[in-house]
Structures are given as C-alpha cells and as structure tokens.
Design a protein around this motif. Structure first.
Motif, PDB file in Angstrom:
ATOM      1  N   ARG A  35       3.893  -0.744 -10.068  1.00 22.51           N
ATOM      2  CA  ARG A  35       2.480  -0.908 -10.407  1.00 22.51           C
ATOM      3  C   ARG A  35       2.311  -1.821 -11.621  1.00 22.51           C
ATOM      4  NH1 ARG A  35      -0.125   5.210  -9.772  1.00 22.51           N
ATOM      5  NH2 ARG A  35      -0.372   5.149  -7.487  1.00 22.51           N
ATOM      6  N   GLU A  76       0.628   2.799  -3.610  1.00 21.01           N
ATOM      7  CA  GLU A  76      -0.318   3.880  -3.358  1.00 21.01           C
ATOM      8  C   GLU A  76      -1.497   3.838  -4.328  1.00 21.01           C
ATOM      9  OE1 GLU A  76       1.549   7.696  -3.243  1.00 21.01           O
ATOM     10  OE2 GLU A  76       2.527   7.313  -1.308  1.00 21.01           O
ATOM     11  N   PRO A  77      -2.251   2.742  -4.329  1.00 20.14           N
ATOM     12  CA  PRO A  77      -3.375   2.625  -5.263  1.00 20.14           C
ATOM     13  C   PRO A  77      -4.546   3.498  -4.824  1.00 20.14           C
ATOM     14  CG  PRO A  77      -3.343   0.763  -3.773  1.00 20.14           C
ATOM     15  CD  PRO A  77      -2.106   1.567  -3.466  1.00 20.14           C
ATOM     16  N   PRO A  78      -5.363   3.977  -5.771  1.00 19.21           N
ATOM     17  CA  PRO A  78      -6.583   4.715  -5.408  1.00 19.21           C
ATOM     18  C   PRO A  78      -7.503   3.836  -4.559  1.00 19.21           C
ATOM     19  CG  PRO A  78      -6.082   4.935  -7.741  1.00 19.21           C
ATOM     20  CD  PRO A  78      -5.157   3.889  -7.208  1.00 19.21           C
ATOM     21  N   ARG A  79      -8.363   4.451  -3.793  1.00 23.69           N
ATOM     22  CA  ARG A  79      -9.217   3.700  -2.872  1.00 23.69           C
ATOM     23  C   ARG A  79     -10.089   2.675  -3.597  1.00 23.69           C
ATOM     24  NH1 ARG A  79      -9.365   5.186   2.323  1.00 23.69           N
ATOM     25  NH2 ARG A  79      -8.404   7.169   2.911  1.00 23.69           N
ATOM     26  N   TRP A  80     -10.616   3.050  -4.758  1.00 23.89           N
ATOM     27  CA  TRP A  80     -11.515   2.122  -5.463  1.00 23.89           C
ATOM     28  C   TRP A  80     -10.770   0.918  -6.035  1.00 23.89           C
ATOM     29  CZ3 TRP A  80     -10.992   0.869 -10.613  1.00 23.89           C
ATOM     30  CH2 TRP A  80     -10.155   1.687 -11.385  1.00 23.89           C
ATOM     31  N   VAL A  81      -9.441   1.035  -6.169  1.00 23.38           N
ATOM     32  CA  VAL A  81      -8.636  -0.062  -6.711  1.00 23.38           C
ATOM     33  C   VAL A  81      -8.221  -1.036  -5.612  1.00 23.38           C
ATOM     34  CG1 VAL A  81      -6.439  -0.628  -7.847  1.00 23.38           C
ATOM     35  CG2 VAL A  81      -7.793   1.325  -8.630  1.00 23.38           C
ATOM     36  N   ARG A  82      -8.178  -0.592  -4.374  1.00 22.31           N
ATOM     37  CA  ARG A  82      -7.606  -1.389  -3.286  1.00 22.31           C
ATOM     38  C   ARG A  82      -8.268  -2.757  -3.083  1.00 22.31           C
ATOM     39  NH1 ARG A  82      -5.828   2.991   1.432  1.00 22.31           N
ATOM     40  NH2 ARG A  82      -4.441   4.211   0.053  1.00 22.31           N
ATOM     41  N   SER A 118       0.833  -1.208   0.000  1.00 20.32           N
ATOM     42  CA  SER A 118       0.000   0.000   0.000  1.00 20.32           C
ATOM     43  C   SER A 118       0.864   1.253   0.000  1.00 20.32           C
ATOM     44  CB  SER A 118      -0.931   0.004   1.214  1.00 20.32           C
ATOM     45  OG  SER A 118      -0.189   0.090   2.426  1.00 20.32           O
ATOM     46  N   ARG A 166       7.800   3.585  -8.491  1.00 17.30           N
ATOM     47  CA  ARG A 166       6.382   3.277  -8.304  1.00 17.30           C
ATOM     48  C   ARG A 166       5.707   2.833  -9.604  1.00 17.30           C
ATOM     49  NH1 ARG A 166       4.844   7.181  -5.125  1.00 17.30           N
ATOM     50  NH2 ARG A 166       4.940   5.779  -3.333  1.00 17.30           N
TER      51      ARG A 166
END
Length: 212
Positions: free
Chosen positions: A111, A80-86, A76, A107
């Motif tokens: 990814r 640092e993925p967006p919240r909807w991707v987590r 994480s 990064r």
C-alpha cells in the motif's frame, strides 16, 4: 519515490510532443490529468500528428491502456483498498505503481509503495506536461532534442520484459512487432497497433496445439 520522480519527469517530453503535434496546453494537460498512462497518451498524439483519425487514434490508445485493467484485478487482491478509495486507486493503476506494489513482501508495504509511487508520479507527470506544453514554442522542433523518441522509448520499455522471457511471451512480443512494422506502410495511421494485438490470441492458439 525514486520511480515516481524518474518517470514523472518524462511528462515534460509528453507536453512538448503534444504541443508540437498541434494540441493546446489545455488539451495536453487534460490528457495527463484524466488519462494518465504514458504509452496511451503518446500513442494518441502520435497518431493524430501523423494524420490519423480521432477514432483510430483513440482506439489504439484504449488497447494499450487495457493492460491497466488487468493490473487492477491483481492489485485489488493485494491492496484490498476500501470501496471509497478504489476510484482514486484505479486512476493511479499503471505499470510503475503495479510493479512497485507487487514487489513488496506484505500488504502494508504494498500500500505504501503503491501510494507513494502513484502520487509522486501523478503530480510530477502533470507538472511536467504543463511545463513542456508551455515551453514547446521556446524549444522549437522536438526532434532537435530527441524528444520525439520518447513515445517509441515508452513502447520499447513495455515490450522489453516480454522479450527477455521465453516461450509464449517472447513469441507474442516478436509477433506483435512484426505485424506492427509490416502494417506501417499498408494500413492507416494508428491501425497497426490494433492489428498487432492479434499476435496474442495467435500465440496462445499455437501454444495450445503444441500442448495437445
């Protein structure tokens, strides 16, 4: 992509093993789709096939899968993925994706490595599970082809890096092996894996005493 293909194809071995232990095609596929962590899946079907209870088998699989949560904490920060991707990234967080992502220099590369490894492995693992479960009857006894060794091979692959390290890591790994093997003839099926987890806090306790 190479990691995803190489490991993903071993899903065939899981499909054959799961069907050989009495699981239906739907049950084997559901495990791969929802659980998607090979060591835990092999542990579950192995314990059930050896006569262990569902609770014990699930607990052993859960203990093996807990390591993915620690991978997630580190990834994480790196990805640092967006919240909807987590939620999707969490499903793909396993040994192979963590190893590839953490080996990258930045990064963006991390990814890409995480995504390509995870997606290719997920697709091939599930496809392999389906084909293996469907073809189990045609193949016959998995032991005749050595597919019954797939589960132990997975555990050995997880253990080997710790054995190559020194100090606390090696002591913990060796302690876990000794405890698990000693418990095979004394404890119910699936329980030795749970008891082997005690090697970690014991090794840390010894290390702290030495430090003092």
């Amino acid at each position: 992509m190479g990691v995803g293909i190489a490991v993903g194809l071993s899903g065939f071995a899981f499909g054959v093993t799961a069907a050989g232990e009495g699981m239906t095609v739907a049950q084997a596929c559901a495990l791969s789709l929802l659980v998607f962590t090979g060591a835990s899946q092999f542990a579950l079907v192995g314990a059930l096939g050896a006569g262990g209870g569902m609770l014990t088998a699930a607990a052993g699989a859960l203990f093996l899968g807990v390591r993915n949560a620690f991978y997630g904490l580190r990834l994480s920060q790196v990805l640092e993925p967006p919240r909807w991707v987590r939620p999707f990234a969490a499903q793909l967080t396993i040994d192979e994706t963590a190893a590839v992502a953490l080996a990258q220099p930045d990064r963006r590369a991390a990814r890409i490595g995480f995504t390509v490894t995870g997606v290719s492995l997920y697709v091939l693992w599930n496809l392999g599970t389906l084909l293996g479960a469907l073809g189990a009857d045609a193949l016959g006894d998995p032991q005749a082809y050595g597919l019954d060794a797939a589960g132990p091979a997975v555990f050995l692959a997880l253990l080997w890096p710790s054995l190559r390290e020194g100090g606390t890591e090696r002591a913990t790994a060796l302690g876990a092996v000794v405890v698990a093997v000693a418990g095979l003839s004394l404890l119910p099926t699936g329980v030795p894996v749970l008891v082997a987890a005690l090697a970690a806090p014991l090794a840390l306790l010894v290390e702290r005493r030495r430090a003092r």
